[in-house]
Scaffold this active site. Structure first.
Site, PDB file in Angstrom:
ATOM      1  N   HIS A   1     -29.546 -60.559  14.627  1.00  0.00           N
ATOM      2  CA  HIS A   1     -28.526 -60.796  13.588  1.00  0.00           C
ATOM      3  C   HIS A   1     -29.004 -61.913  12.657  1.00  0.00           C
ATOM      4  O   HIS A   1     -29.794 -62.784  13.044  1.00  0.00           O
ATOM      5  CB  HIS A   1     -27.197 -61.187  14.247  1.00  0.00           C
ATOM      6  CG  HIS A   1     -26.046 -61.312  13.285  1.00  0.00           C
ATOM      7  ND1 HIS A   1     -25.673 -60.306  12.439  1.00  0.00           N
ATOM      8  CD2 HIS A   1     -25.178 -62.351  13.047  1.00  0.00           C
ATOM      9  CE1 HIS A   1     -24.621 -60.688  11.722  1.00  0.00           C
ATOM     10  NE2 HIS A   1     -24.324 -61.924  12.070  1.00  0.00           N
TER      11      HIS A   1
ATOM     12  N   GLU B   1     -21.389 -63.798   6.756  1.00  0.00           N
ATOM     13  CA  GLU B   1     -22.135 -62.777   7.490  1.00  0.00           C
ATOM     14  C   GLU B   1     -21.449 -61.426   7.353  1.00  0.00           C
ATOM     15  O   GLU B   1     -20.258 -61.326   7.032  1.00  0.00           O
ATOM     16  CB  GLU B   1     -22.199 -63.144   8.980  1.00  0.00           C
ATOM     17  CG  GLU B   1     -20.817 -63.184   9.627  1.00  0.00           C
ATOM     18  CD  GLU B   1     -20.851 -63.412  11.131  1.00  0.00           C
ATOM     19  OE1 GLU B   1     -21.910 -63.204  11.733  1.00  0.00           O
ATOM     20  OE2 GLU B   1     -19.798 -63.783  11.690  1.00  0.00           O
TER      21      GLU B   1
ATOM     22  N   CYS C   1     -26.011 -56.868   8.254  1.00  0.00           N
ATOM     23  CA  CYS C   1     -26.340 -58.294   8.117  1.00  0.00           C
ATOM     24  C   CYS C   1     -27.553 -58.530   7.208  1.00  0.00           C
ATOM     25  O   CYS C   1     -27.520 -59.371   6.296  1.00  0.00           O
ATOM     26  CB  CYS C   1     -26.558 -58.909   9.493  1.00  0.00           C
ATOM     27  SG  CYS C   1     -27.938 -58.201  10.421  1.00  0.00           S
TER      28      CYS C   1
END
Length: 436
Positions: A398, A410, A349
């Protein structure tokens, strides 16, 4: 002034039209490759289990049939024993009746012989009283000397031929009766022996039949339980296959959505370009620096977004990605290693954010917690395209890039790929980070 105002109004009007005309609806769920693979593996395992149970059930049913055949055979043996017993009982009863009748005949013959003996003895006694030398009937029967023979001759002369015939017939009848009695007794003994043997055979056959029935019932119960297990696993297999079909259908729908979204974005870009060109044409006589200064900022945000979107479909690799693009992942000693991320070239990420923002000269560290503090924090309710969205304490779990319209891009997790997703609000941080 009027011309510049008209240009601004034209841009706003075209922007509104672009954003509302033929907008693609929110995306459907997009199951990951690992989810689909796991679902297929589960279905395959269920199918293998069904195959195993089918084989065991076939063997059990074959054994059940063998036991059923054995029960049928034992039942027939029991039937035979019962028939043999009934026949033996019948024969024994008939032999008893014959023996009883022979006894009656033998007793009657013995009585007749005794009467004849008494009558002849009485005749001999009377002859002796009258001065004759006739001896007794016993002397006639058992003559052993010349005197006895003489007495016999005298008796034969004295007794009529009819009397002697009667005597001989009675003696024969007595012998016949005795023979019949002996034969009847032997038949009765044999019949009773047969009855006892038949009765024992009946007991043994019925016991064998009961053992066979119990074995069959036990096998039937085991077979029924096995059938129930097979039915249950078949239902699980059906559900697993349905889940695979559902996930694959979701993936197909999502792929179609991506195509539609891509077409929408291309159309929006075309319309925006046309609107910008029209606005520029109308604003040319009186250029204004404030409006011109806003363009570079929007262009930079779009560059960041475009760089991130260009990586759609690239595999997730934990620790992967840098300012120049995807790289090999690194070991984590856990989930990522299980997925073999260290052998894959891709993004995690924060690696995806590094690459996206490097396109405009912003170099972020490779950790989402640091990226959370790399710009200005803006309330979640005010987030705009190009903002970074974070999850977990301090943003350390995240990070994703907001695209607008409730959507984000993402690199989600091991086993997945870079993708567009709806914004997830569970565990989300209350602020986004705005770098541009």
């Amino acid at each position: 002034m009027l011309t510049r105002l008209s240009a601004v109004l034209l841009v706003l009007m075209l922007a509104v039209l672009t954003g509302t005309a033929g907008a693609v609806p929110p995306p459907p769920p997009n199951p990951s490759d690992s989810e689909i693979s796991a679902s297929r593996a589960e279905a395959d395992a269920k199918a293998a289990r069904v195959g195993e149970l089918t084989g065991r059930l076939t063997q059990a049913e074959s054994r059940l049939q063998e036991l059923l055949d054995d029960v049928s055979y034992k039942r027939e043996l029991a039937n035979k024993a019962r028939v043999d017993l009934e026949t033996a009982i019948s024969e024994a009863e008939a032999a008893r009746r014959e023996a009883s009748a022979a006894r009656v005949q033998a007793d009657a013959a013995s009585a007749a012989v005794e009467r004849s003996r008494r009558e002849l003895d009485e005749f001999a006694a009377a002859s002796y009283a009258q001065g004759t030398t006739v001896g007794s009937f016993s002397a006639y029967i058992g003559a052993k000397s010349p005197e006895d023979l003489l007495a016999r001759a005298q008796l034969l002369e004295a007794v009529s031929s009819s009397g002697l015939n009667r005597l001989e017939q009675v003696t024969r009848d007595q012998g016949t009766a005795a023979n019949l009695d002996a034969a009847a007794r032997a038949a009765l003994q044999k019949a009773e022996s047969k009855q006892a043997a038949a009765d024992e055979a009946k007991k043994v056959s019925e016991q064998a039949q009961q053992v066979a029935v119990e074995a069959h019932n036990a096998q039937a119960a085991a077979t029924s339980e096995l059938q129930s297990s097979k039915d249950a696993v078949e239902r699980e297999l059906l559900a697993a296959r349905g889940e695979v079909t559902g996930l694959e259908a979701q993936r197909q729908q999502y792929d179609q959505w991506v195509e539609a979204k891509k077409a929408e974005e291309e159309e929006n870009a075309r319309r925006a370009a046309a609107a910008a060109a029209a606005a520029a044409a109308q604003a040319a006589p009186a250029p204004q620096r404030p409006i011109a200064a806003a363009a570079p900022s929007g262009s930079r945000v779009q560059t960041v977004i475009n760089r991130a979107l260009a990586q759609l479909g690239v595999i997730y690799a934990w620790g992967g990605g840098n300012y120049n693009g995807p790289t090999y992942g690194v070991r984590d000693g856990g989930v990522a290693d299980a997925y073999g991320d260290y052998r894959k070239i891709g993004f995690d990420c924060s690696g995806l954010m590094m690459f996206a923002f490097a396109g405009v000269g912003v170099y972020l560290p490779h950790y989402s917690g640091y990226q959370y503090n790399s710009g200005r924090n803006v309330p979640l309710s005010q987030m705009a395209p190009g903002d970074m969205i974070f999850w977990g304490p301090g943003g350390g779990t995240h990070v994703a890039l907001y695209l607008g319209g409730g959507m984000m891009v993402e690199a989600p997790h091991s086993g997945a790929v870079v993708r567009i997703s709806p914004v997830r609000y569970g565990g989300i941080m209350p602020y986004v980070t705005r770098v541009l």
